[in-house]
Motif scaffolding. Structure first.
Motif, mmCIF file in Angstrom:
data_model
loop_
_atom_site.group_PDB
_atom_site.id
_atom_site.type_symbol
_atom_site.label_atom_id
_atom_site.label_comp_id
_atom_site.label_asym_id
_atom_site.label_seq_id
_atom_site.Cartn_x
_atom_site.Cartn_y
_atom_site.Cartn_z
ATOM 1 N N THR A 140 0.827 -1.202 0.000
ATOM 2 C CA THR A 140 0.000 0.000 0.000
ATOM 3 C C THR A 140 0.864 1.256 0.000
ATOM 4 O O THR A 140 0.585 2.229 -0.721
ATOM 5 C CB THR A 140 -0.932 -0.001 1.218
ATOM 6 N N ALA A 141 1.933 1.247 0.796
ATOM 7 C CA ALA A 141 2.832 2.406 0.832
ATOM 8 C C ALA A 141 3.493 2.624 -0.523
ATOM 9 O O ALA A 141 3.632 3.776 -0.982
ATOM 10 C CB ALA A 141 3.880 2.210 1.925
ATOM 11 N N ARG A 142 3.903 1.542 -1.192
ATOM 12 C CA ARG A 142 4.524 1.692 -2.514
ATOM 13 C C ARG A 142 3.521 2.218 -3.541
ATOM 14 O O ARG A 142 3.863 3.049 -4.395
ATOM 15 C CB ARG A 142 5.098 0.356 -2.975
ATOM 16 N N MET A 143 2.271 1.729 -3.462
ATOM 17 C CA MET A 143 1.263 2.206 -4.387
ATOM 18 C C MET A 143 0.963 3.684 -4.154
ATOM 19 O O MET A 143 0.788 4.456 -5.105
ATOM 20 C CB MET A 143 -0.013 1.377 -4.235
ATOM 21 N N HIS A 144 0.900 4.097 -2.888
ATOM 22 C CA HIS A 144 0.656 5.512 -2.602
ATOM 23 C C HIS A 144 1.812 6.375 -3.106
ATOM 24 O O HIS A 144 1.592 7.466 -3.646
ATOM 25 C CB HIS A 144 0.456 5.703 -1.100
ATOM 26 N N GLN A 145 3.025 5.891 -2.935
ATOM 27 C CA GLN A 145 4.175 6.635 -3.434
ATOM 28 C C GLN A 145 4.143 6.728 -4.956
ATOM 29 O O GLN A 145 4.479 7.768 -5.542
ATOM 30 C CB GLN A 145 5.471 5.972 -2.967
ATOM 31 N N LYS A 146 3.721 5.668 -5.605
ATOM 32 C CA LYS A 146 3.621 5.674 -7.064
ATOM 33 C C LYS A 146 2.557 6.661 -7.523
ATOM 34 O O LYS A 146 2.738 7.382 -8.518
ATOM 35 C CB LYS A 146 3.295 4.270 -7.570
ATOM 36 N N VAL A 147 1.428 6.714 -6.802
ATOM 37 C CA VAL A 147 0.371 7.663 -7.153
ATOM 38 C C VAL A 147 0.875 9.093 -7.001
ATOM 39 O O VAL A 147 0.629 9.950 -7.863
ATOM 40 C CB VAL A 147 -0.868 7.411 -6.281
ATOM 41 N N ARG A 148 1.587 9.368 -5.906
ATOM 42 C CA ARG A 148 2.127 10.713 -5.712
ATOM 43 C C ARG A 148 3.149 11.076 -6.787
ATOM 44 O O ARG A 148 3.329 12.244 -7.124
ATOM 45 C CB ARG A 148 2.761 10.816 -4.326
ATOM 46 N N GLN A 149 3.817 10.073 -7.328
ATOM 47 C CA GLN A 149 4.802 10.311 -8.382
ATOM 48 C C GLN A 149 4.137 10.548 -9.730
ATOM 49 O O GLN A 149 4.619 11.343 -10.545
ATOM 50 C CB GLN A 149 5.763 9.124 -8.464
ATOM 51 N N LEU A 150 3.012 9.860 -9.976
ATOM 52 C CA LEU A 150 2.355 9.962 -11.274
ATOM 53 C C LEU A 150 1.338 11.091 -11.331
ATOM 54 O O LEU A 150 1.024 11.573 -12.426
ATOM 55 C CB LEU A 150 1.644 8.634 -11.610
ATOM 56 N N ALA A 151 0.800 11.501 -10.188
ATOM 57 C CA ALA A 151 -0.262 12.518 -10.188
ATOM 58 C C ALA A 151 0.167 13.811 -10.871
ATOM 59 O O ALA A 151 -0.609 14.375 -11.662
ATOM 60 C CB ALA A 151 -0.723 12.774 -8.757
ATOM 61 N N PRO A 152 1.377 14.340 -10.625
ATOM 62 C CA PRO A 152 1.755 15.580 -11.335
ATOM 63 C C PRO A 152 1.881 15.414 -12.845
ATOM 64 O O PRO A 152 1.804 16.403 -13.583
ATOM 65 C CB PRO A 152 3.110 15.951 -10.707
ATOM 66 N N LEU A 153 2.081 14.166 -13.318
ATOM 67 C CA LEU A 153 2.251 13.940 -14.751
ATOM 68 C C LEU A 153 0.928 13.743 -15.473
ATOM 69 O O LEU A 153 0.899 13.742 -16.713
ATOM 70 C CB LEU A 153 3.126 12.701 -14.986
ATOM 71 N N LEU A 154 -0.155 13.572 -14.722
ATOM 72 C CA LEU A 154 -1.428 13.245 -15.353
ATOM 73 C C LEU A 154 -1.933 14.360 -16.270
ATOM 74 O O LEU A 154 -2.362 14.075 -17.409
ATOM 75 C CB LEU A 154 -2.461 12.914 -14.275
ATOM 76 N N PRO A 155 -1.926 15.640 -15.860
ATOM 77 C CA PRO A 155 -2.354 16.688 -16.813
ATOM 78 C C PRO A 155 -1.483 16.737 -18.063
ATOM 79 O O PRO A 155 -1.994 16.968 -19.170
ATOM 80 C CB PRO A 155 -2.235 17.974 -15.985
ATOM 81 N N GLN A 156 -0.179 16.508 -17.901
ATOM 82 C CA GLN A 156 0.695 16.490 -19.069
ATOM 83 C C GLN A 156 0.361 15.318 -19.990
ATOM 84 O O GLN A 156 0.417 15.445 -21.221
ATOM 85 C CB GLN A 156 2.151 16.401 -18.624
ATOM 86 N N LEU A 157 0.021 14.174 -19.390
ATOM 87 C CA LEU A 157 -0.327 13.002 -20.191
ATOM 88 C C LEU A 157 -1.599 13.253 -20.996
ATOM 89 O O LEU A 157 -1.678 12.881 -22.177
ATOM 90 C CB LEU A 157 -0.507 11.796 -19.273
ATOM 91 N N MET A 158 -2.594 13.888 -20.391
ATOM 92 C CA MET A 158 -3.839 14.182 -21.102
ATOM 93 C C MET A 158 -3.580 15.118 -22.279
ATOM 94 O O MET A 158 -4.131 14.923 -23.375
ATOM 95 C CB MET A 158 -4.843 14.795 -20.134
ATOM 96 N N SER A 159 -2.770 16.121 -22.056
ATOM 97 C CA SER A 159 -2.455 17.050 -23.147
ATOM 98 C C SER A 159 -1.628 16.380 -24.235
ATOM 99 O O SER A 159 -1.800 16.653 -25.431
ATOM 100 C CB SER A 159 -1.703 18.263 -22.597
ATOM 101 N N SER A 160 -0.736 15.471 -23.835
ATOM 102 C CA SER A 160 0.138 14.811 -24.801
ATOM 103 C C SER A 160 -0.639 13.916 -25.755
ATOM 104 O O SER A 160 -0.403 13.933 -26.970
ATOM 105 C CB SER A 160 1.213 14.000 -24.062
ATOM 106 N N VAL A 161 -1.578 13.104 -25.232
ATOM 107 C CA VAL A 161 -2.324 12.185 -26.102
ATOM 108 C C VAL A 161 -3.232 12.962 -27.049
ATOM 109 O O VAL A 161 -3.434 12.564 -28.209
ATOM 110 C CB VAL A 161 -3.130 11.180 -25.261
ATOM 111 N N GLU A 162 -3.769 14.092 -26.590
ATOM 112 C CA GLU A 162 -4.615 14.897 -27.478
ATOM 113 C C GLU A 162 -3.778 15.568 -28.563
ATOM 114 O O GLU A 162 -4.195 15.622 -29.733
ATOM 115 C CB GLU A 162 -5.366 15.936 -26.651
#
Length: 714
Positions: free
Chosen positions: A308-330
């Motif tokens: 659970t701790a590793r998954m939470h750390q992964k989410v915190r690492q990926l969350a800032p990239l999510l808006p960039q990912l949405m813009s990139s695929v579009e």
């Protein structure tokens, strides 16, 4: 020339080894190599034998030689009208001439091999040919999928026949076959495991059943037989059980949960047998002490916390990239669509510029009759590198990447739920209070067998509308397909799935692996290929963002389809600032429930009175602990008051007061003031308690330092 023997032409064909001959020269001599006329005569003669069903060569032999004229005569003799219908169906499908020729050849070869008429062919005949030719080429022969679809379209194959791709899949085996796959030596234990899994199978899904068999048959009993040959009882000696538990690898830091899952399955196996033995005599003979104790499985809680701790750390690492990912695929989809428009605006062989680079539209060697404008093939060549870019394929992958990422982002659905979205899942609801119509998305039962309905935001509605438009491809309805479930190994009923795409000449529903590749490509295009993003990570990101935005966790659990709130808590990666913000909002809501005058600004007199309260709390023997605005309950009799916090510096003064009280008590006894005696005794007792609290010592239990034992001189 080889001599053939036998009473029939077919026997002579096999006895002469003609069926295994790599070429005609092997059978008829080297003169065939130098004489084209003789070679043509031989092929003509063999074609006549095929037409009259004199010999029936193998598929492998038919695949090595091209009987163009012989196959055409065979089609005319067997059923000329059928092949006319085949060519008409190919024109309706708008397939190319080469694709049509391959399909007709695939329909002719079973006629030569089986001797049947084309309308008598079965699905098994086509599968046998596919298996024979695929084993030699390593892939399915060209034209076979189209030939299979033509047989379905013309009514040769029965209604409900799946596509060739689905018909070739391995069907679901039964429990006995799955257990026998591991080759257990003890037949009694083999029967026991089969009966046990059969008893539990109705309550679990097929994927869980396979995992249970793997744990019991492979990881448990097969492992015991390999290390202890001849074992035939569940009553394991202590050393045998301990050695097996060590081999499970539950203490392996790399993959501990796999070992723990085996321990849980074996423990449940033993406990279930012991419970069932009370009602069925069959299980009684197998009841034995469980080799896996409760203590052996306690380490899984620690492992789950780490996961659970590793998954939470992964989410915190990926969350800032999510808006960039949405813009990139579009942006990637827009780039590929503009690439196609510029390429179609250029003539074949002409150069054009896109994205700051110069490309050349590829010129094809021949124009296909069903695709004169080249709309179904579009390639561009980079003059600098010479690389060919399949523009239609690149745009197709960019579109489905955009659709998949956006659907995951706005819904948080599982990957199998995404692939099972159909046209009928989109519905609307009219709100009774405002009369507003809102779009809804129905999610079919998946992991928890619980159906749920999600509100469709405008962004998601736009995505699903684009998907529906693309899948319809100019038609009025969405094509109806069957989806293969790789976990349960079953085909779904024919449904209008939205996430389907064209694969060659047929349509297929997107697969789990294909969706994962799309997500990987999207992340790599963003420049973060070292990170790993799975479709299930979007659920964790969705849950974390929803809770951080103020959505209550129990509502998030309903949206995600979780039965228990604890499951949702594992998904949510809560940040410290989120906790502080929500707690302050909680305090603000509580203040709104209190009278507003309690939260007004104090006056100067009230503020001065508040400060004077703390000054007046200082008394003779220490500090008074009563709260602000509360009167003294003991009328300033501080020795009796439990709120008095005595000051150790005033111990001598308290001793003098106690001595004075005892003198007054003695005088009261002498003079007979009995009313004073009772009051003085109460005061003395309270004063002695205050004195004891000043001098009380608390033992903190500090450990004593052990002395080193001296060696015995003897």
């Amino acid at each position: 020339m080889r001599r053939a023997e036998g009473s029939s032409w077919q026997e002579r064909w096999h006895s002469g080894c003609w069926d295994q001959a790599p070429d005609l020269a092997t059978v008829f001599g080297d003169s065939v190599r130098v004489s084209a006329f003789k070679s043509g005569e031989i092929m003509h003669g063999l074609g006549v034998l095929l037409c009259f069903d004199v010999v029936r060569p193998s598929y492998d032999w038919l695949g090595r030689f091209r009987f163009t004229a012989g196959f055409e005569r065979l089609r005319q003799l067997r059923d000329a009208e059928f092949f006319v219908a085949v060519r008409d169906a190919c024109r309706v499908r708008q397939v190319t001439r080469v694709q049509e020729q391959h399909a007709v050849r695939m329909l002719t070869m079973p006629l030569a091999h089986t001797g049947k008429a084309p309308r008598d062919l079965t699905g098994q005949d086509m599968l046998d040919m596919c298996r024979s030719l695929s084993s030699r080429r390593g892939q399915r022969p060209p034209g076979l999928p189209l030939a299979w679809d033509l047989l379905r379209q013309l009514g040769v194959l029965p209604p409900g026949t799946p596509t060739l791709h689905d018909a070739q899949r391995r069907q679901r085996p039964n429990v006995a076959d799955m257990v026998d796959f591991y080759g257990l030596s003890c037949p009694d234990v083999r029967d026991l495991i089969i009966r046990y899994v059969t008893e539990r199978a109705p309550a679990i899904d097929y994927s869980t059943t396979r995992q249970l068999i793997w744990k019991l048959a492979k990881r448990f009993w097969k492992d015991l037989e390999e290390h202890h040959p001849g074992i035939d009882t569940l009553h394991l000696p202590h050393d045998v059980a301990q050695a097996w538990k060590k081999r499970t690898g539950h203490d392996n830091p790399d993959r501990p949960y796999e070992g723990y899952s085996v321990l849980f399955a074996v423990r449940a196996f033993y406990l279930d047998i012991s419970q069932w033995a009370l009602h069925d005599a069959y299980w009684a003979r197998w009841a034995a002490p469980c080799p896996v104790s409760l203590q052996d499985t306690k380490g899984v809680a620690k492992h789950r916390k780490h996961v659970t701790a590793r998954m939470h750390q992964k989410v915190r690492q990926l969350a800032p990239l999510l808006p960039q990912l949405m813009s990139s695929v579009e942006e990637r989809l827009r780039f590929q669509q503009e690439f196609i428009d510029r390429a179609r605006g250029a003539a074949p062989g002409e150069e054009f510029v896109h994205g700051g680079r110069t490309y050349q539209r590829r010129r094809y060697p021949a124009v296909r009759d069903h695709d004169p404008t080249g709309l179904r093939r579009l390639h561009a060549t980079d003059p600098d590198t010479g690389a060919h870019v399949d523009l239609l394929r690149a745009e197709d992958r960019a579109f489905w990447t955009w659709a998949v990422v956006n659907t995951f982002f706005y819904t948080g659905v599982r990957v199998e739920e995404l692939l099972e979205i159909t046209q009928t899942a989109l519905t609307t609801l009219r709100l009774p209070d405002s009369g507003e119509t809102v779009p809804l998305l129905q999610i079919v039962p998946s992991k928890t067998d619980a159906e749920r309905v999600l509100l469709v935001p405008p962004e998601l509605a736009h995505v699903l509308a684009k998907v529906k438009q693309r899948v319809r491809d100019g038609h009025e309805t969405v094509p109806v397909l069957q989806r293969w479930d790789p976990h349960d190994r079953v085909l779904s009923p024919p449904l209008p799935f939205l996430f389907q795409r064209r694969h060659g000449l047929e349509r297929r529903v997107l697969t789990d692996s294909y969706v994962q590749r799309l997500v990987n490509e999207a992340l790599a295009a963003l420049g973060h290929g070292e990170l790993k993003l799975t479709p299930h990570d979007f659920r964790r990101l969705f849950a974390s963002e929803a809770v951080s935005s103020g959505l209550p966790p129990h509502i998030v659990a309903k949206i995600l389809g979780h039965e228990h709130l604890s499951t949702t808590e594992h998904y949510m990666a809560v940040y410290p600032e989120d906790m502080l913000r929500h707690y302050r909002a909680f305090l603000a809501r509580r203040r709104q429930l209190r009278p507003s005058e309690e939260y007004r600004d104090p006056t100067t007199e009230e503020w001065e009175e508040f400060h004077q309260h703390f000054a007046k709390r200082k008394v003779e023997l220490g500090t008074c602990g009563r709260g602000y605005g509360t009167p003294c309950a003991h009328e300033h009799a501080c020795l009796r008051c439990p709120l008095l916090q005595p000051d150790p510096a005033q111990k001598r003064r308290l001793d003098e007061i106690i001595a004075n009280l005892r003198d007054r008590l003695a005088e009261a006894h002498q003079r007979g003031w009995l009313g004073e005696v009772e009051g003085l005794e109460i005061t003395i007792t309270a004063a002695e308690n205050k004195l004891a609290s000043m001098t009380r010592q608390i033992n903190l239990g500090m450990p004593a330092i052990p002395t080193r034992r001296q060696p015995d001189p003897s």
